[in-house]
Structure formats: C-alpha cells, structure tokens
Design a protein around this motif. Sequence first.
Motif, PDB file in Angstrom:
ATOM      1  N   HIS A  85      34.377 -13.951   9.298  1.00 61.87           N
ATOM      2  CA  HIS A  85      33.358 -14.151  10.319  1.00 61.87           C
ATOM      3  C   HIS A  85      32.572 -12.857  10.567  1.00 61.87           C
ATOM      4  O   HIS A  85      31.350 -12.877  10.709  1.00 61.87           O
ATOM      5  CB  HIS A  85      34.001 -14.646  11.608  1.00 61.87           C
ATOM      6  CG  HIS A  85      33.025 -15.061  12.667  1.00 61.87           C
ATOM      7  ND1 HIS A  85      32.034 -15.990  12.434  1.00 61.87           N
ATOM      8  CD2 HIS A  85      32.873 -14.663  13.954  1.00 61.87           C
ATOM      9  CE1 HIS A  85      31.326 -16.145  13.540  1.00 61.87           C
ATOM     10  NE2 HIS A  85      31.810 -15.343  14.463  1.00 61.87           N
ATOM     11  N   TRP A  88      30.134 -12.365   7.751  1.00 61.81           N
ATOM     12  CA  TRP A  88      29.010 -13.293   7.862  1.00 61.81           C
ATOM     13  C   TRP A  88      28.078 -12.885   9.003  1.00 61.81           C
ATOM     14  O   TRP A  88      26.857 -12.808   8.835  1.00 61.81           O
ATOM     15  CB  TRP A  88      29.516 -14.725   8.098  1.00 61.81           C
ATOM     16  CG  TRP A  88      28.392 -15.667   8.379  1.00 61.81           C
ATOM     17  CD1 TRP A  88      27.570 -16.242   7.453  1.00 61.81           C
ATOM     18  CD2 TRP A  88      27.921 -16.093   9.667  1.00 61.81           C
ATOM     19  NE1 TRP A  88      26.620 -17.007   8.080  1.00 61.81           N
ATOM     20  CE2 TRP A  88      26.800 -16.932   9.436  1.00 61.81           C
ATOM     21  CE3 TRP A  88      28.336 -15.841  10.975  1.00 61.81           C
ATOM     22  CZ2 TRP A  88      26.100 -17.528  10.487  1.00 61.81           C
ATOM     23  CZ3 TRP A  88      27.629 -16.432  12.009  1.00 61.81           C
ATOM     24  CH2 TRP A  88      26.525 -17.268  11.753  1.00 61.81           C
ATOM     25  N   LEU A  89      28.671 -12.599  10.170  1.00 64.39           N
ATOM     26  CA  LEU A  89      27.854 -12.319  11.360  1.00 64.39           C
ATOM     27  C   LEU A  89      27.049 -11.025  11.200  1.00 64.39           C
ATOM     28  O   LEU A  89      25.867 -10.965  11.556  1.00 64.39           O
ATOM     29  CB  LEU A  89      28.745 -12.253  12.602  1.00 64.39           C
ATOM     30  CG  LEU A  89      28.028 -12.131  13.944  1.00 64.39           C
ATOM     31  CD1 LEU A  89      27.093 -13.312  14.195  1.00 64.39           C
ATOM     32  CD2 LEU A  89      29.040 -12.027  15.095  1.00 64.39           C
ATOM     33  N   SER A  90      27.677  -9.984  10.650  1.00 60.83           N
ATOM     34  CA  SER A  90      26.967  -8.710  10.497  1.00 60.83           C
ATOM     35  C   SER A  90      25.793  -8.863   9.532  1.00 60.83           C
ATOM     36  O   SER A  90      24.702  -8.345   9.771  1.00 60.83           O
ATOM     37  CB  SER A  90      27.924  -7.599  10.052  1.00 60.83           C
ATOM     38  OG  SER A  90      28.630  -7.990   8.903  1.00 60.83           O
ATOM     39  N   GLU A  91      26.007  -9.617   8.468  1.00 58.44           N
ATOM     40  CA  GLU A  91      24.945  -9.885   7.491  1.00 58.44           C
ATOM     41  C   GLU A  91      23.820 -10.703   8.151  1.00 58.44           C
ATOM     42  O   GLU A  91      22.642 -10.387   8.027  1.00 58.44           O
ATOM     43  CB  GLU A  91      25.559 -10.661   6.304  1.00 58.44           C
ATOM     44  CG  GLU A  91      24.569 -11.231   5.302  1.00 58.44           C
ATOM     45  CD  GLU A  91      23.960 -10.165   4.407  1.00 58.44           C
ATOM     46  OE1 GLU A  91      24.528  -9.056   4.354  1.00 58.44           O
ATOM     47  OE2 GLU A  91      22.912 -10.448   3.767  1.00 58.44           O
ATOM     48  N   HIS A  92      24.217 -11.756   8.876  1.00 55.74           N
ATOM     49  CA  HIS A  92      23.280 -12.634   9.574  1.00 55.74           C
ATOM     50  C   HIS A  92      22.420 -11.833  10.569  1.00 55.74           C
ATOM     51  O   HIS A  92      21.197 -11.964  10.610  1.00 55.74           O
ATOM     52  CB  HIS A  92      24.082 -13.721  10.294  1.00 55.74           C
ATOM     53  CG  HIS A  92      23.297 -14.593  11.228  1.00 55.74           C
ATOM     54  ND1 HIS A  92      22.407 -15.539  10.779  1.00 55.74           N
ATOM     55  CD2 HIS A  92      23.270 -14.658  12.592  1.00 55.74           C
ATOM     56  CE1 HIS A  92      21.860 -16.149  11.821  1.00 55.74           C
ATOM     57  NE2 HIS A  92      22.360 -15.626  12.926  1.00 55.74           N
ATOM     58  N   LEU A  93      23.062 -10.974  11.356  1.00 58.60           N
ATOM     59  CA  LEU A  93      22.335 -10.193  12.364  1.00 58.60           C
ATOM     60  C   LEU A  93      21.390  -9.194  11.706  1.00 58.60           C
ATOM     61  O   LEU A  93      20.280  -8.961  12.182  1.00 58.60           O
ATOM     62  CB  LEU A  93      23.308  -9.458  13.295  1.00 58.60           C
ATOM     63  CG  LEU A  93      24.182 -10.341  14.186  1.00 58.60           C
ATOM     64  CD1 LEU A  93      25.033  -9.501  15.120  1.00 58.60           C
ATOM     65  CD2 LEU A  93      23.335 -11.315  14.994  1.00 58.60           C
ATOM     66  N   VAL A  95      19.943  -9.450   8.684  1.00 56.01           N
ATOM     67  CA  VAL A  95      18.821 -10.175   8.080  1.00 56.01           C
ATOM     68  C   VAL A  95      17.857 -10.674   9.151  1.00 56.01           C
ATOM     69  O   VAL A  95      16.642 -10.541   9.034  1.00 56.01           O
ATOM     70  CB  VAL A  95      19.348 -11.364   7.227  1.00 56.01           C
ATOM     71  CG1 VAL A  95      18.214 -12.291   6.801  1.00 56.01           C
ATOM     72  CG2 VAL A  95      20.093 -10.838   6.007  1.00 56.01           C
ATOM     73  N   GLU A  96      18.391 -11.207  10.243  1.00 60.81           N
ATOM     74  CA  GLU A  96      17.547 -11.803  11.286  1.00 60.81           C
ATOM     75  C   GLU A  96      16.878 -10.757  12.177  1.00 60.81           C
ATOM     76  O   GLU A  96      15.723 -10.903  12.555  1.00 60.81           O
ATOM     77  CB  GLU A  96      18.388 -12.737  12.169  1.00 60.81           C
ATOM     78  CG  GLU A  96      18.842 -14.015  11.490  1.00 60.81           C
ATOM     79  CD  GLU A  96      17.700 -15.005  11.269  1.00 60.81           C
ATOM     80  OE1 GLU A  96      16.826 -15.106  12.136  1.00 60.81           O
ATOM     81  OE2 GLU A  96      17.701 -15.662  10.209  1.00 60.81           O
ATOM     82  N   GLN A 247      24.168 -22.554  17.749  1.00 64.08           N
ATOM     83  CA  GLN A 247      24.780 -23.209  16.594  1.00 64.08           C
ATOM     84  C   GLN A 247      26.295 -23.207  16.724  1.00 64.08           C
ATOM     85  O   GLN A 247      26.884 -22.364  17.389  1.00 64.08           O
ATOM     86  CB  GLN A 247      24.344 -22.549  15.290  1.00 64.08           C
ATOM     87  CG  GLN A 247      24.714 -21.097  15.141  1.00 64.08           C
ATOM     88  CD  GLN A 247      24.396 -20.584  13.737  1.00 64.08           C
ATOM     89  OE1 GLN A 247      24.811 -21.149  12.740  1.00 64.08           O
ATOM     90  NE2 GLN A 247      23.645 -19.502  13.658  1.00 64.08           N
ATOM     91  N   GLU A 259      21.749 -17.658  20.622  1.00 60.39           N
ATOM     92  CA  GLU A 259      20.764 -16.586  20.534  1.00 60.39           C
ATOM     93  C   GLU A 259      19.978 -16.592  21.853  1.00 60.39           C
ATOM     94  O   GLU A 259      19.363 -17.589  22.207  1.00 60.39           O
ATOM     95  CB  GLU A 259      19.847 -16.859  19.339  1.00 60.39           C
ATOM     96  CG  GLU A 259      18.864 -15.773  19.046  1.00 60.39           C
ATOM     97  CD  GLU A 259      17.927 -16.194  17.906  1.00 60.39           C
ATOM     98  OE1 GLU A 259      18.374 -16.894  16.968  1.00 60.39           O
ATOM     99  OE2 GLU A 259      16.742 -15.840  17.980  1.00 60.39           O
TER     100      GLU A 259
END
Length: 412
Positions: A85, A88-93, A95-96, A247, A259
């Motif tokens: 997790h 995933w979360l660090s990558e997601h943050l 990129v976004e 989500q 968010e």
Amino acid sequence: MINHEFKCRACNSQNHKMILDMGELPLANAFVKEPTDQDDQFIWPLSLVMCQDCDLLQIKDEMPREKLFSNYLWVTSTSSSAKKHAEWLSEHLWVEFGVNSHHEKPFLVEIASNDGFFLEHYRDAGFDILGVDPSNLAEEADNRGLTSIRDFFGKKVARHIIETKRQPDVIVARNVLGHSSELQDLVEGMDELLPPDGVMILEMPYAFMLNYETQYDTIFHEHLSYLTVGSTSNLLARYGMKIVNAQFVDMNGGSILCEVRRTEHPTPENHHALLSLENLIHLNTPFGWRNFSANTHRQRDELVTMLQKLRADKLSVLAYGAAAKFMTMLNYCGIDTTLLGAVGDANPRKQGLLCPGVRIPVVAPSALMEMNPDYVLIGAWNFKDEIINYLRKEFGYAGKFIVPLPLPEIID
Ligand SMILES: [Zn+2]
C-alpha cells in the motif's frame, strides 16, 4: 470517574442514538508483561453511538488520550500489505500531486506518521517530508532521518509547521480522524495547514464495512470515530473543506481514500457513487444500523459455541494475529486460555506478552506452529490471505483455519 455525559466530538451535540453496547472492556493495547501486572484490569465502557445532528458514529465514553497512547505497540511496517500500500500510495501521490508541482521539491506533511514507514516511501518518491506523531515511534523515525515532530497534531502544531517551514503541498492523514479525541482541534489544524491550492489525503476504515461485515471488533477505546463519506463531508464542510474524490481501498478490512480540497477550489466534487450508496442503505441514520447489535451477539454466540465444541472434541485451537481488534473480540466474547492456548504474532514487541484481560500468551509464529494446532483462529482477519499463505508456505501448516467474521467459518 466516568463522565456519562455525551458530547459529539465533531459538533458538540448531545443528541445521540445507541448503536451497540459492548459493556466494559480492558484497553485493547494493554498487553501485560508479567502476570502480576494490573494494567489490563482497568476496564472502561465501550459503546457505539451515532450523533443525531452530524451523523458521526463514535464511542460514547472516552478516556484520557495520554493513557491510550502510553503503551503503543502497533508498528506499521510489520505487515506486507502495508508495504504494498505504501508503494502504491507514494507513487500515486507523486504522479497526481508531486511531479507537476510548481515547487522543485513539493512538501508533504504526514499526520500520525507512526514509525516513519510511509514517510520513507514519500521521501523516496521525491517529496520533501515532515511527520507528526504523538508516540515514541516519532523519535525512532527522526533517528532514521525521517524528520518527525513528536506531538498530537492540531492548531498549535500546524502553526509551528507554517512558521518554521511553510504550508505543505500535500497533507496525508491515514487512520487519524478515527483515532483523534480532539477531533475539532485536529480538523482546525488541517484547515490552518491546507493552502488554497493544496490537497489533503484522508484514509480511514470505512464504516460501511463495519456494518456490512459486522466488524464490531474494530470498535475499541482507541478508535473513537467510525467514518463514512457523508459524516466526513459534514465535518470538513464546517472548516471550509470538501471531499472531491473518494475511492475504496482494500486496507484494514476496507477503507476509503478521500481527496480533500478547500471549498473554494475549482475541482468539482466527485464522490457521489459512495454517497448515493450510503443514502440508499441509510448508513448515516440509526435505521441503517438496526441489525448491527443482533448480528454482533450472534457472532459471539456462534464463535464461543464453535470453540467449546472443538475443545469437547479434544481438538486444539490456537490463534494468529494479536491485533487490537482481536483483543476486543476475545474480551467481548469472553474467550480465555481454556478455549485458546496461544496467539501467534510476527511483531517481536508483542511476543512474550499476555493479551489484555483474557491473558492468552503471545508467541512467535514458529513457536505457535511447534504447538501443532488443529485449528488456527485468524485474529487479524483483515490480513487473512496473507496469514494463511504465510503459515502454509513458511511452516507447512496443514491444519484448518477459522475466520471469525462476519460469522465464524472454517477453512480447510
Ligand atoms: Zn455531531
């Protein structure tokens, strides 16, 4: 002295409806070192109520928060699901919200950063990081170069961060709202810290799952509020913030990742699917919880009956996963060493201790497997697949498992 006067943590209202009364239980994290220790003899009422004015589900009777955090044994990094997790979360943050930031090194503040496990991932993704955590784990993180303030996050800490640094581009608060006894000060602090173009990520166990799967064991004294998209939106709106996206994530038995932006931020709200679901099943009204208490009693009766029958049949049952939630279940069901010989846990801080109240010893996974159980009751059921896989592959365990919720089920 127990103060039975109820005052909603979010809105100060005294109007509330009882959802589930669990009686008086010891603290779920009051693990005992020596049999003579008395920490777990301290019991306190545990009941879930819903505020009639802002819909927030919460514990009715609360203890001084210093007492709750004095013996904190939970460390994020012991679970491999948490690791996935975090990745995933660090990558997601990044990129976004990171890669296109107008700051060369976007600044991320994590509230309740625990031992710095997620902070490390945010840093490696590219963020300039700062953690805040009230427990002694903040010091450990700090010593590992994961800069952390050891304090409860609120207005005071928010101002300190702004004075000594600046407003962050990203705020992350995982499993924070539900654990805060000073909910209004916490959200005021978030309000202070969140700049006009900033984003805040809130992650919390979804009370939909509490209801749907009768996850009553996630109710414990340290877990004060149980959130939905509806009740969280009500809370944030009072501080000029809104959820623009929500989500579902498969963490902690089912969580929501929200968010959050300032109310005036142009990003439109886009969380209607979950909110419509909540409205459809009346999740934000006591009516939507009308079967919860009966379902909880039924789970207890079935689990205790199952364990008594296995004992009568001379079959041995041990457990795996000394999570706080399991302590709630054991104490609420009255399951002690006569029904359950030991609980295995991979967290070395818990090994050698006795479970609060029921005094079942916590042992290392290898020691548990050497006792050769016929059945393993999965205490940390949110890591069910991981635990089954681990005991089968690592130790060649060929016995059965018991998954306790929503109703006890045996897995061959
Ligand atoms: Zn309220």
